[in-house]
Design an enzyme around this catalytic site. Sequence first.
Site, PDB file in Angstrom:
ATOM      1  N   ASN A   1      -3.540 -12.917  15.699  1.00 59.17           N
ATOM      2  CA  ASN A   1      -4.494 -11.822  15.873  1.00 59.17           C
ATOM      3  C   ASN A   1      -5.244 -12.070  17.183  1.00 59.17           C
ATOM      4  O   ASN A   1      -5.654 -13.202  17.438  1.00 59.17           O
ATOM      5  CB  ASN A   1      -5.479 -11.824  14.687  1.00 59.17           C
ATOM      6  CG  ASN A   1      -6.201 -10.500  14.526  1.00 59.17           C
ATOM      7  OD1 ASN A   1      -6.721  -9.943  15.482  1.00 59.17           O
ATOM      8  ND2 ASN A   1      -6.242 -10.012  13.301  1.00 59.17           N
TER       9      ASN A   1
ATOM     10  N   HIS B   1       0.825  -1.217   0.000  1.00 60.32           N
ATOM     11  CA  HIS B   1       0.000   0.000   0.000  1.00 60.32           C
ATOM     12  C   HIS B   1       0.859   1.267   0.000  1.00 60.32           C
ATOM     13  O   HIS B   1       0.378   2.332   0.344  1.00 60.32           O
ATOM     14  CB  HIS B   1      -0.954  -0.003   1.202  1.00 60.32           C
ATOM     15  CG  HIS B   1      -2.043  -1.043   1.093  1.00 60.32           C
ATOM     16  ND1 HIS B   1      -2.969  -1.284   2.080  1.00 60.32           N
ATOM     17  CD2 HIS B   1      -2.370  -1.895   0.076  1.00 60.32           C
ATOM     18  CE1 HIS B   1      -3.804  -2.241   1.694  1.00 60.32           C
ATOM     19  NE2 HIS B   1      -3.445  -2.636   0.491  1.00 60.32           N
TER      20      HIS B   1
HETATM   21  N1  APR Z   1      -1.503  -7.781  17.411  1.00 58.82           N
HETATM   22  C1  APR Z   1      -2.042  -8.400  16.327  1.00 58.82           C
HETATM   23  N2  APR Z   1      -3.187  -8.005  15.753  1.00 58.82           N
HETATM   24  C2  APR Z   1      -3.818  -6.951  16.295  1.00 58.82           C
HETATM   25  C3  APR Z   1      -3.325  -6.251  17.413  1.00 58.82           C
HETATM   26  C4  APR Z   1      -2.107  -6.721  17.991  1.00 58.82           C
HETATM   27  N3  APR Z   1      -1.557  -6.129  19.037  1.00 58.82           N
HETATM   28  N4  APR Z   1      -4.184  -5.245  17.702  1.00 58.82           N
HETATM   29  C5  APR Z   1      -5.174  -5.299  16.799  1.00 58.82           C
HETATM   30  N5  APR Z   1      -4.966  -6.337  15.949  1.00 58.82           N
HETATM   31  C6  APR Z   1      -5.768  -6.768  14.794  1.00 58.82           C
HETATM   32  C7  APR Z   1      -7.237  -6.470  14.875  1.00 58.82           C
HETATM   33  O1  APR Z   1      -7.923  -7.472  15.588  1.00 58.82           O
HETATM   34  C8  APR Z   1      -7.631  -6.427  13.404  1.00 58.82           C
HETATM   35  O2  APR Z   1      -8.003  -7.715  12.938  1.00 58.82           O
HETATM   36  O3  APR Z   1      -5.316  -6.037  13.665  1.00 58.82           O
HETATM   37  C9  APR Z   1      -6.333  -5.999  12.688  1.00 58.82           C
HETATM   38  C10 APR Z   1      -6.377  -4.608  12.115  1.00 58.82           C
HETATM   39  O4  APR Z   1      -7.311  -4.565  11.085  1.00 58.82           O
HETATM   40  P1  APR Z   1      -7.554  -3.238  10.232  1.00 58.82           P
HETATM   41  O5  APR Z   1      -7.718  -2.086  11.152  1.00 58.82           O
HETATM   42  O6  APR Z   1      -8.656  -3.509   9.289  1.00 58.82           O
HETATM   43  O7  APR Z   1      -6.156  -3.032   9.466  1.00 58.82           O
HETATM   44  P2  APR Z   1      -5.672  -3.703   8.117  1.00 58.82           P
HETATM   45  O8  APR Z   1      -6.164  -5.086   7.980  1.00 58.82           O
HETATM   46  O9  APR Z   1      -4.205  -3.459   8.035  1.00 58.82           O
HETATM   47  O10 APR Z   1      -6.397  -2.792   7.035  1.00 58.82           O
HETATM   48  C11 APR Z   1      -6.113  -2.990   5.673  1.00 58.82           C
HETATM   49  O11 APR Z   1      -7.321  -0.996   5.149  1.00 58.82           O
HETATM   50  O12 APR Z   1      -7.919   1.267   5.304  1.00 58.82           O
HETATM   51  C12 APR Z   1      -7.073   0.352   4.792  1.00 58.82           C
HETATM   52  O13 APR Z   1      -5.191   0.950   3.637  1.00 58.82           O
HETATM   53  C13 APR Z   1      -5.617   0.632   4.944  1.00 58.82           C
HETATM   54  O14 APR Z   1      -3.791  -0.943   4.789  1.00 58.82           O
HETATM   55  C14 APR Z   1      -5.042  -0.696   5.398  1.00 58.82           C
HETATM   56  C15 APR Z   1      -6.097  -1.677   4.950  1.00 58.82           C
END
Ligand code: APR
Length: 267
Positions: free
Chosen positions: A232, A138
Amino acid sequence: MGHLKPRYTCPLMGIQLDPELVDAIRAAESVVVMTGAGISAESGIPTFRDELTGMWENYDPEQLATPQAFERDPETVSRWYDQRRANIAKCEPNAGHQALATLERWQTKDRGRRFTLLTQNIDGLHRRAGSANVVELHGTIWRWRCTKTGREREYRHIPFPSYPPLSEDGGLLRPAVVWFGEMLPEREMMTAQRECESCDVYFSIGTSTQVFPAAGLIQLAHASGARTVEVNPETTPVSNLVDWSLRGPAGTVLPGLVERVMPPTGT
Ligand code: APR
């Protein structure tokens, strides 16, 4: 994905890691890791979709993370990204980032095998932790692109002198990140697909696995014969499909896992 149901282990509760997982990682010629916002959560960088703390709980992505938003209001969009740059600059890689860098060094330098870290994160923390083979699907918040010439370069100075910032050629600068509705960079996506097709173990760490095409890569790895692992604290759409679901924060689970996988040093 290979089993009827995943084997849940929660290292936080002192339950032993499945020895078969440890063996699978040790045997792997090629490891692919996909990370999302969750791996940087323990560094103090908010995720996007977590309840209450998620960025998209508090901000509207339509107004901030689309090409249309930038066209409409480049000042607000660039100010918001600059604020995120400032916040990220104050954060340090955490034990999860470091464990992945350690695993990569062991897999590649010590054993001459393959390790590819695919990330959806734009924060640059994996490289700061020492990871070398990082594919930023990204983009990165540290590079900005001139909308007039298409040229990109790194901008580390915070804050920008104006919003929107201007390039040396006088064009508006936008962050070199992938916004909603945009294509992922072709070279990075091709590398990701190639590595997923040939890996033995695929990790999905700290991602809600909701944003495609990155979210589809685990299926590609599985269909190509890889064993799959999720790290996760919460369930995601792939939790019931993976071979191993490690329910806990990456900053705790990954150091524990890497310590088990790597042989003790100094003997
Ligand atoms: N360790 C592991 N996982 C964690 C932790 C932690 N300490 N804290 C939170 N999480 C998990 C959450 O449970 C969730 O499933 O991280 C995940 C974050 O999910 P999102 O907020 O949706 O982030 P992501 O999957 O990276 O989003 C993808 O969406 O908006 C866009 O471009 C942005 O790259 C991003 C994409």
